[in-house]
Motif scaffolding. Structure first.
Motif, PDB file in Angstrom:
ATOM      1  N   PRO A  85       0.832  -1.202   0.000  1.00 52.13           N
ATOM      2  CA  PRO A  85       0.000   0.000   0.000  1.00 52.13           C
ATOM      3  C   PRO A  85       0.872   1.260   0.000  1.00 52.13           C
ATOM      4  CG  PRO A  85      -0.728  -1.553   1.688  1.00 52.13           C
ATOM      5  CD  PRO A  85       0.583  -2.052   1.165  1.00 52.13           C
ATOM      6  N   THR A 118      -1.703  -5.818   2.380  1.00 58.35           N
ATOM      7  CA  THR A 118      -1.313  -5.630   0.995  1.00 58.35           C
ATOM      8  C   THR A 118      -2.553  -5.227   0.225  1.00 58.35           C
ATOM      9  OG1 THR A 118      -1.736  -7.930   0.402  1.00 58.35           O
ATOM     10  CG2 THR A 118       0.507  -7.385   1.112  1.00 58.35           C
ATOM     11  N   ASN A 119      -2.327  -4.588  -0.928  1.00 57.67           N
ATOM     12  CA  ASN A 119      -3.417  -4.300  -1.832  1.00 57.67           C
ATOM     13  C   ASN A 119      -3.458  -5.431  -2.848  1.00 57.67           C
ATOM     14  OD1 ASN A 119      -3.789  -1.847  -0.558  1.00 57.67           O
ATOM     15  ND2 ASN A 119      -2.677  -0.664  -2.086  1.00 57.67           N
TER      16      ASN A 119
END
Length: 111
Positions: A42, A107-108
């Motif tokens: 991110p 996390t994205n």
């Protein structure tokens, strides 16, 4: 290959995450787009190592640049390349995405 006195400092995932939250670090992900599509850090800037140009890294505006990859190998390569280009970017995320996820950091990911 000589390192010409260049050094790369290891930072733990928690330290990098905290530094980003506090506005002290700019995270530069040097993984490839297909890897970033699966799991992204991110707030990171993506500058793939395969076409790495240290001058393509955005102006950190006073932040310290920290390189990251999957396991911590490519981020060291990127840091040394940046230093060789005259940039004082000597930090990387030790253990990369594996350590980031191992520390339970977000996390994205798609979806």
């Amino acid at each position: 290959m000589t390192d010409q006195g260049h050094r790369v400092h290891d930072l733990a995932a928690e330290e990098v995450s905290r530094g980003m939250a506090e506005g002290r670090y700019l995270l530069v992900d040097v993984r490839e787009p297909n890897e970033v599509a699966v799991d992204a850090y991110p707030g990171a800037v993506v500058v793939p190592l395969s076409s790495f140009d240290p001058h393509a890294i955005p102006d950190p505006k006073g932040k310290q640049v920290v390189f990251a990859c999957r396991s911590g190998k490519r981020s060291v390569t990127a840091s040394l390349a940046a230093q060789a280009a005259g940039l004082a970017y000597d930090k990387h995320l030790a253990g990369g995405m594996l350590a980031w996820k191992g520390a339970g950091l977000p996390t994205n990911s798609p979806g």
